[in-house]
Design a protein around this motif. Structure first.
Motif, short mmCIF file in Angstrom:
data_model
loop_
_atom_site.label_atom_id
_atom_site.label_comp_id
_atom_site.label_asym_id
_atom_site.label_seq_id
_atom_site.Cartn_x
_atom_site.Cartn_y
_atom_site.Cartn_z
N LEU A 15 0.82 -1.20 0.00
CA LEU A 15 0.00 0.00 0.00
C LEU A 15 0.86 1.26 0.00
CD1 LEU A 15 -2.76 -1.04 2.57
CD2 LEU A 15 -3.18 -0.32 0.22
N GLY A 16 1.93 1.24 0.79
CA GLY A 16 2.72 2.44 0.97
C GLY A 16 3.79 2.69 -0.06
N CYS A 17 4.47 1.62 -0.50
CA CYS A 17 5.62 1.83 -1.39
C CYS A 17 5.83 0.70 -2.39
CB CYS A 17 6.89 2.05 -0.57
SG CYS A 17 7.37 0.67 0.51
N GLY A 18 4.77 -0.04 -2.73
CA GLY A 18 4.91 -1.16 -3.66
C GLY A 18 5.43 -0.75 -5.02
N GLY A 19 4.98 0.39 -5.52
CA GLY A 19 5.45 0.87 -6.83
C GLY A 19 6.92 1.24 -6.80
N VAL A 168 -8.55 -1.39 2.40
CA VAL A 168 -7.74 -1.82 1.25
C VAL A 168 -8.64 -1.72 0.02
CG1 VAL A 168 -6.25 -3.60 0.29
CG2 VAL A 168 -6.46 -3.38 2.77
N ASP A 169 -8.78 -0.51 -0.48
CA ASP A 169 -9.68 -0.19 -1.58
C ASP A 169 -8.83 0.16 -2.79
OD1 ASP A 169 -11.36 1.13 -3.41
OD2 ASP A 169 -12.66 1.89 -1.82
N LEU A 170 -8.84 -0.69 -3.80
CA LEU A 170 -7.98 -0.48 -4.96
C LEU A 170 -8.33 0.79 -5.73
CD1 LEU A 170 -7.45 -4.10 -6.35
CD2 LEU A 170 -6.12 -2.82 -4.68
N GLU A 171 -9.60 1.16 -5.76
CA GLU A 171 -9.97 2.41 -6.41
C GLU A 171 -9.37 3.60 -5.66
OE1 GLU A 171 -14.16 2.75 -6.92
OE2 GLU A 171 -14.28 1.11 -8.39
N ALA A 172 -9.39 3.53 -4.34
CA ALA A 172 -8.80 4.61 -3.54
C ALA A 172 -7.29 4.66 -3.73
CB ALA A 172 -9.15 4.41 -2.07
N VAL A 173 -6.67 3.49 -3.83
CA VAL A 173 -5.22 3.44 -4.07
C VAL A 173 -4.88 4.09 -5.41
CG1 VAL A 173 -3.25 1.91 -4.47
CG2 VAL A 173 -4.85 1.42 -2.61
N SER A 174 -5.64 3.74 -6.43
CA SER A 174 -5.42 4.31 -7.77
C SER A 174 -5.59 5.83 -7.75
CB SER A 174 -6.37 3.68 -8.78
OG SER A 174 -6.13 2.29 -8.91
N ALA A 175 -6.62 6.28 -7.05
CA ALA A 175 -6.85 7.73 -6.95
C ALA A 175 -5.72 8.40 -6.18
CB ALA A 175 -8.19 8.00 -6.27
N GLY A 176 -5.22 7.71 -5.15
CA GLY A 176 -4.15 8.27 -4.34
C GLY A 176 -2.86 8.48 -5.12
N VAL A 177 -2.45 7.48 -5.89
CA VAL A 177 -1.19 7.63 -6.63
C VAL A 177 -1.35 8.64 -7.76
CG1 VAL A 177 -0.35 5.34 -6.01
CG2 VAL A 177 -1.69 5.61 -8.11
N ARG A 178 -2.59 8.80 -8.25
CA ARG A 178 -2.81 9.85 -9.25
C ARG A 178 -2.73 11.24 -8.60
NH1 ARG A 178 -2.06 12.85 -12.35
NH2 ARG A 178 -3.28 13.58 -14.13
N TYR A 179 -3.27 11.36 -7.40
CA TYR A 179 -3.21 12.62 -6.68
C TYR A 179 -1.77 13.01 -6.38
CZ TYR A 179 -3.35 15.88 -2.77
OH TYR A 179 -3.12 16.95 -1.94
N TRP A 180 -1.00 12.07 -5.84
CA TRP A 180 0.40 12.38 -5.54
C TRP A 180 1.18 12.64 -6.82
CZ3 TRP A 180 0.48 14.19 -1.12
CH2 TRP A 180 -0.08 13.57 -0.01
N GLY A 181 0.80 11.98 -7.90
CA GLY A 181 1.43 12.26 -9.18
C GLY A 181 1.22 13.70 -9.61
N GLN A 182 -0.01 14.20 -9.41
CA GLN A 182 -0.29 15.59 -9.73
C GLN A 182 0.56 16.52 -8.88
OE1 GLN A 182 -1.99 16.98 -12.05
NE2 GLN A 182 -2.03 19.12 -11.33
N ARG A 183 0.69 16.20 -7.59
CA ARG A 183 1.51 17.01 -6.70
C ARG A 183 2.98 16.99 -7.14
NH1 ARG A 183 0.16 17.55 -1.14
NH2 ARG A 183 2.34 18.16 -0.92
N ALA A 184 3.42 15.85 -7.68
CA ALA A 184 4.82 15.69 -8.07
C ALA A 184 5.08 16.10 -9.51
CB ALA A 184 5.25 14.23 -7.86
N ARG A 185 4.05 16.59 -10.21
CA ARG A 185 4.16 17.01 -11.61
C ARG A 185 4.50 15.84 -12.53
NH1 ARG A 185 2.39 20.23 -8.60
NH2 ARG A 185 2.88 22.48 -8.51
N THR A 186 3.87 14.71 -12.23
CA THR A 186 3.99 13.54 -13.09
C THR A 186 2.64 12.85 -13.11
OG1 THR A 186 5.30 11.54 -13.56
CG2 THR A 186 4.79 11.99 -11.25
#
Length: 222
Positions: A15-19, A168-186
């Motif tokens: 959840l935290g750092c798998g990618g 452990v909600d995969l939709e929430a996880v997907s939304a989360g990494v997209r949100y942090w991506g926006q913050r990180a300009r990626t």
């Protein structure tokens, strides 16, 4: 690079750092996952969270080690510090990923505290977010565009949690990494707080000077 990721329960690390861990593996780094408990108090039904965690580690290409503590009762003192410290020395970790300290789950808080103590000589420590994290202000981001699918695949290996645990909600996880991506300009990113992060920059084509040489040079000018 040698990487150690520490989590309290099966699925916490994914959840935290798998990618990020999968990106390390694809870059040729050696990744070890230390899971401190088997998570036996979770909503696993008749399934084994041990087998789920083993399958998830295979997806990421990481080595899995168990801490052997009881779910819900990870100690905050020397016992847990020693387990993390011993493995950190064994693998020779250059970077440690672990729980963020501000969390409503006592096991997550204990692991965060013990990890920081065990990694007191490590130059790179990254705190990852959990669904139960109460406060999180990241300053380090890892682009996981090429590995976001692997992150989700590793989480799907924890099928008992995906089906039975609303956190452990995969939709929430997907939304989360997209949100942090926006913050990180990626596009997709995982986010981290860091109590310490040493960035080593070696000039291309120039020899790296040894500390002894630098000290000897300084003595000449005294």
């Amino acid at each position: 690079m040698k990487v150690l990721a520490v989590g309290a329960h099966p699925d916490d690390i994914e959840l935290g750092c798998g990618g990020a861990l999968r990106a390390h593996v694809l870059a040729g780094d050696e990744v070890t996952m230390l899971v401190m408990t088997a998570g036996d108090r979770g909503p696993q039904g008749l399934s084994s969270r041990v087998r789920e965690q083993e399958a998830a580690a295979l997806v990421l290409g990481a080595t899995l080690v168990w801490g052997g503590f009881d779910d819900g009762s990870i100690p905050t003192g020397r016992e847990s510090v020693d387990v993390i410290d011993s493995l950190l020395r064994t693998v020779g970790a250059d970077v440690v990923y672990t729980h963020a300290p501000h969390d409503s789950h006592q096991d997550h808080v204990a692991v965060s505290t013990a990890s920081l103590a065990a990694a007191r000589r490590t130059g790179r420590i990254l705190y990852y977010q959990a669904p139960s994290t109460t406060s999180f202000d990241p300053t380090v981001f890892v682009d996981i565009g090429p590995t976001v699918g692997d992150k989700l695949a590793a989480l799907r290996a924890h099928w008992s949690q995906v089906l039975g645990c609303p956190m452990v909600d995969l939709e929430a996880v997907s939304a989360g990494v997209r949100y942090w991506g926006q913050r990180a300009r990626t596009r997709y990113a995982e986010a981290f707080e860091s109590p310490r992060f040493v960035w080593e920059i070696a000039p291309a084509g120039l020899p790296v000077r040894d500390e002894i040489d630098i000290e000897a040079e300084a003595l000449q000018w005294r």
